[in-house]
Motif scaffolding. Structure first.
Motif, PDB file in Angstrom:
ATOM      1  N   ALA A  56       3.198   7.802   0.506  1.00  0.00           N
ATOM      2  CA  ALA A  56       3.338   6.422   0.991  1.00  0.00           C
ATOM      3  C   ALA A  56       2.759   6.314   2.406  1.00  0.00           C
ATOM      4  O   ALA A  56       1.966   5.410   2.707  1.00  0.00           O
ATOM      5  N   ALA A  57       3.141   7.256   3.268  1.00  0.00           N
ATOM      6  CA  ALA A  57       2.627   7.262   4.640  1.00  0.00           C
ATOM      7  C   ALA A  57       1.131   7.580   4.665  1.00  0.00           C
ATOM      8  O   ALA A  57       0.367   7.003   5.447  1.00  0.00           O
ATOM      9  N   TYR A  58       0.717   8.483   3.788  1.00  0.00           N
ATOM     10  CA  TYR A  58      -0.666   8.969   3.735  1.00  0.00           C
ATOM     11  C   TYR A  58      -1.665   7.843   3.464  1.00  0.00           C
ATOM     12  O   TYR A  58      -2.572   7.579   4.254  1.00  0.00           O
ATOM     13  N   PHE A  59      -1.465   7.163   2.346  1.00  0.00           N
ATOM     14  CA  PHE A  59      -2.425   6.124   1.964  1.00  0.00           C
ATOM     15  C   PHE A  59      -2.314   4.882   2.842  1.00  0.00           C
ATOM     16  O   PHE A  59      -3.326   4.250   3.168  1.00  0.00           O
ATOM     17  N   ALA A  60      -1.081   4.527   3.239  1.00  0.00           N
ATOM     18  CA  ALA A  60      -0.919   3.364   4.116  1.00  0.00           C
ATOM     19  C   ALA A  60      -1.598   3.611   5.462  1.00  0.00           C
ATOM     20  O   ALA A  60      -2.290   2.730   5.994  1.00  0.00           O
ATOM     21  N   ALA A  61      -1.423   4.804   6.022  1.00  0.00           N
ATOM     22  CA  ALA A  61      -2.035   5.130   7.317  1.00  0.00           C
ATOM     23  C   ALA A  61      -3.557   5.109   7.222  1.00  0.00           C
ATOM     24  O   ALA A  61      -4.246   4.653   8.149  1.00  0.00           O
ATOM     25  N   ALA A  80      11.838  18.823  -5.422  1.00  0.00           N
ATOM     26  CA  ALA A  80      11.481  18.954  -4.008  1.00  0.00           C
ATOM     27  C   ALA A  80      10.052  18.471  -3.766  1.00  0.00           C
ATOM     28  O   ALA A  80       9.745  17.909  -2.704  1.00  0.00           O
ATOM     29  N   THR A  81       9.180  18.669  -4.742  1.00  0.00           N
ATOM     30  CA  THR A  81       7.806  18.204  -4.619  1.00  0.00           C
ATOM     31  C   THR A  81       7.745  16.681  -4.553  1.00  0.00           C
ATOM     32  O   THR A  81       7.028  16.106  -3.737  1.00  0.00           O
ATOM     33  N   VAL A  82       8.522  16.008  -5.421  1.00  0.00           N
ATOM     34  CA  VAL A  82       8.583  14.541  -5.381  1.00  0.00           C
ATOM     35  C   VAL A  82       9.196  14.066  -4.067  1.00  0.00           C
ATOM     36  O   VAL A  82       8.733  13.094  -3.462  1.00  0.00           O
ATOM     37  N   ALA A  83      10.248  14.778  -3.610  1.00  0.00           N
ATOM     38  CA  ALA A  83      10.895  14.408  -2.345  1.00  0.00           C
ATOM     39  C   ALA A  83       9.928  14.520  -1.171  1.00  0.00           C
ATOM     40  O   ALA A  83      10.017  13.764  -0.200  1.00  0.00           O
ATOM     41  N   ARG A  84       8.995  15.444  -1.267  1.00  0.00           N
ATOM     42  CA  ARG A  84       7.987  15.594  -0.218  1.00  0.00           C
ATOM     43  C   ARG A  84       6.837  14.615  -0.399  1.00  0.00           C
ATOM     44  O   ARG A  84       6.433  13.915   0.546  1.00  0.00           O
ATOM     45  N   ASP A  85       6.302  14.546  -1.616  1.00  0.00           N
ATOM     46  CA  ASP A  85       5.067  13.797  -1.836  1.00  0.00           C
ATOM     47  C   ASP A  85       5.259  12.299  -2.034  1.00  0.00           C
ATOM     48  O   ASP A  85       4.312  11.533  -1.846  1.00  0.00           O
ATOM     49  N   GLY A  86       6.457  11.869  -2.414  1.00  0.00           N
ATOM     50  CA  GLY A  86       6.701  10.429  -2.548  1.00  0.00           C
ATOM     51  C   GLY A  86       6.573   9.721  -1.205  1.00  0.00           C
ATOM     52  O   GLY A  86       5.638   8.944  -0.982  1.00  0.00           O
ATOM     53  N   GLY A 108      -3.481  12.284   7.296  1.00  0.00           N
ATOM     54  CA  GLY A 108      -2.841  13.598   7.187  1.00  0.00           C
ATOM     55  C   GLY A 108      -1.715  13.775   8.189  1.00  0.00           C
ATOM     56  O   GLY A 108      -0.645  14.301   7.859  1.00  0.00           O
ATOM     57  N   ILE A 109      -1.943  13.331   9.416  1.00  0.00           N
ATOM     58  CA  ILE A 109      -0.903  13.440  10.447  1.00  0.00           C
ATOM     59  C   ILE A 109       0.308  12.597  10.067  1.00  0.00           C
ATOM     60  O   ILE A 109       1.464  13.031  10.225  1.00  0.00           O
ATOM     61  N   ALA A 110       0.068  11.393   9.558  1.00  0.00           N
ATOM     62  CA  ALA A 110       1.173  10.517   9.149  1.00  0.00           C
ATOM     63  C   ALA A 110       2.002  11.161   8.050  1.00  0.00           C
ATOM     64  O   ALA A 110       3.241  11.127   8.074  1.00  0.00           O
ATOM     65  N   MET A 111       1.324  11.769   7.081  1.00  0.00           N
ATOM     66  CA  MET A 111       2.050  12.392   5.972  1.00  0.00           C
ATOM     67  C   MET A 111       2.904  13.561   6.438  1.00  0.00           C
ATOM     68  O   MET A 111       4.104  13.634   6.162  1.00  0.00           O
ATOM     69  N   TRP A 112       2.281  14.500   7.169  1.00  0.00           N
ATOM     70  CA  TRP A 112       2.992  15.724   7.512  1.00  0.00           C
ATOM     71  C   TRP A 112       4.021  15.546   8.619  1.00  0.00           C
ATOM     72  O   TRP A 112       4.881  16.405   8.807  1.00  0.00           O
ATOM     73  N   LEU A 159       0.837  -1.201   0.000  1.00  0.00           N
ATOM     74  CA  LEU A 159       0.000   0.000   0.000  1.00  0.00           C
ATOM     75  C   LEU A 159       0.872   1.250   0.000  1.00  0.00           C
ATOM     76  O   LEU A 159       0.568   2.227  -0.694  1.00  0.00           O
ATOM     77  N   ALA A 160       1.948   1.215   0.786  1.00  0.00           N
ATOM     78  CA  ALA A 160       2.870   2.347   0.830  1.00  0.00           C
ATOM     79  C   ALA A 160       3.540   2.551  -0.532  1.00  0.00           C
ATOM     80  O   ALA A 160       3.717   3.694  -0.983  1.00  0.00           O
ATOM     81  N   THR A 161       3.893   1.454  -1.187  1.00  0.00           N
ATOM     82  CA  THR A 161       4.506   1.538  -2.519  1.00  0.00           C
ATOM     83  C   THR A 161       3.539   2.171  -3.517  1.00  0.00           C
ATOM     84  O   THR A 161       3.918   3.037  -4.318  1.00  0.00           O
ATOM     85  N   ALA A 162       2.281   1.756  -3.458  1.00  0.00           N
ATOM     86  CA  ALA A 162       1.260   2.338  -4.342  1.00  0.00           C
ATOM     87  C   ALA A 162       1.116   3.833  -4.064  1.00  0.00           C
ATOM     88  O   ALA A 162       0.969   4.647  -4.988  1.00  0.00           O
ATOM     89  N   GLY A 163       1.167   4.210  -2.794  1.00  0.00           N
ATOM     90  CA  GLY A 163       1.094   5.618  -2.428  1.00  0.00           C
ATOM     91  C   GLY A 163       2.264   6.406  -2.987  1.00  0.00           C
ATOM     92  O   GLY A 163       2.092   7.501  -3.538  1.00  0.00           O
ATOM     93  N   PHE A 164       3.475   5.843  -2.861  1.00  0.00           N
ATOM     94  CA  PHE A 164       4.664   6.514  -3.394  1.00  0.00           C
ATOM     95  C   PHE A 164       4.542   6.711  -4.901  1.00  0.00           C
ATOM     96  O   PHE A 164       4.810   7.799  -5.424  1.00  0.00           O
ATOM     97  N   LEU A 165       4.145   5.671  -5.602  1.00  0.00           N
ATOM     98  CA  LEU A 165       4.022   5.744  -7.061  1.00  0.00           C
ATOM     99  C   LEU A 165       2.997   6.786  -7.492  1.00  0.00           C
ATOM    100  O   LEU A 165       3.148   7.427  -8.547  1.00  0.00           O
TER     101      LEU A 165
END
Length: 304
Positions: free
Chosen positions: A191-196, A181-187, A227-231, A119-125
């Motif tokens: 991953a954390a966002y959708f997995a959480a 920088a956007t990819v470095a942030r959002d990748g 949201g908390i996991a992502m940020w 799930l985290a991999t799918a989020g990163f992609l």
């Protein structure tokens, strides 16, 4: 039914699900912006203002209100509102597509349920195609937000004026500044966002029930936790992204140069500027996102 008819039906069903993901993601994004923009503006100004400009998040809000009233808290809201539908639409579509890609690449699996790492991999992609929309939208948003601090520099009349100015200044390269920088942030963040979100939904699901049957209250909790996991991990690259996108041309040669100069000038603590507003925004804005997504999907399920 023939094999070709079965394949055609499966393709039709897949297309409908893709459309649902796209539309629901856009609806969730609009909800997120309306709830979260004042927090986002506060975060961006704390990240980009010279040291001593503000004493903290509350001071940012006070000065914004004193300068422009409530309207000041929504400076720069037009770019994300214009871009939010494609950003979140592409994000949720790409996430669902990435999950299908993972399933199709592991045909001998014993379970159709994805693991947390999958799930985290799918989020990163999902963050990779989304960056094509996110980077220019956030570039315009950051410039409009920083403009409200009254520090001089170009004064833009709106989002289209920003894009026109940037393109004239440096072409598409200027418009897309901060993409790395956007990819470095959002990748990692996605991953954390959708997995959480998926993990929290499972934890809230009663025995014998399906996560898809959760009520909207549980969806709000799961979305807020996402949201908390992502940020909790996305702030350092977000600080660098904001600085790269708001700085005059030539200030930084790239992501690592910005990191070095930021740490040299303001210390490591500068990489965590804006953490308070980001975390304050994380729960309500992302609860609104997933509430919008799930409510829209349920609505479309009735008609499609």
């Amino acid at each position: 039914m023939s094999d070709s008819a079965v394949a055609e039906e499966a393709q039709h069903s897949s297309t409908i699900e893709s459309v649902k993901s796209f539309v629901a993601g856009g609806a969730g994004g609009v909800a997120a912006v309306l709830v979260g923009h004042p927090f986002d503006l506060t975060k961006t100004r704390l990240q980009t203002a010279p040291p001593g400009t503000y004493t903290g998040a509350v001071d940012v809000v006070k000065k914004a209100l004193a300068r422009d009233g409530v309207r000041g808290l929504y400076r720069g809201v037009v770019p994300p509102l214009l871009g939010v539908t494609p950003i979140f639409a592409v994000s949720f579509w790409a996430y669902d597509t990435s999950k299908l890609l993972i399933l199709s690449s592991t045909p001998n699996r014993t379970s159709k349920e994805l693991s947390i790492p999958e799930l985290a991999t799918a989020g990163f992609l999902s963050a990779i195609p989304t960056t094509l929309v996110t980077a220019p939208v956030e570039r315009a948003k950051v410039l409009l937000q920083v403009q409200g601090q009254g520090q001089g520099g170009p004064q833009y009349t709106g989002v289209f004026d920003v894009v026109k100015h940037l393109y004239r200044e440096g072409g598409l390269r200027s418009v897309f500044r901060g993409s790395a920088a956007t990819v470095a942030r959002d990748g990692p963040g996605s991953a954390a966002y959708f997995a959480a979100y998926e993990v929290t939904k499972k934890l809230l699901t009663p025995a014998g029930s399906s996560p898809s049957d959760l009520n909207l209250g549980a969806v709000i909790i799961a979305g807020g936790m996402a949201g908390i996991a992502m940020w909790s991990i996305a702030i350092p690259p977000d600080v660098l992204k904001s600085r790269i996108q708001s700085a005059p041309t030539g200030t930084y040669s790239g992501f690592m140069d910005c990191a070095r100069k930021t740490i040299a000038a303001d210390g490591v603590a500068a990489l965590w500027k804006g953490l308070g507003p980001a975390m304050a925004r994380a729960f309500p804005a992302n609860a609104a996102t997933f509430l919008g997504v799930e409510a829209t999907k349920k609505l479309m399920d009735k008609f499609l």
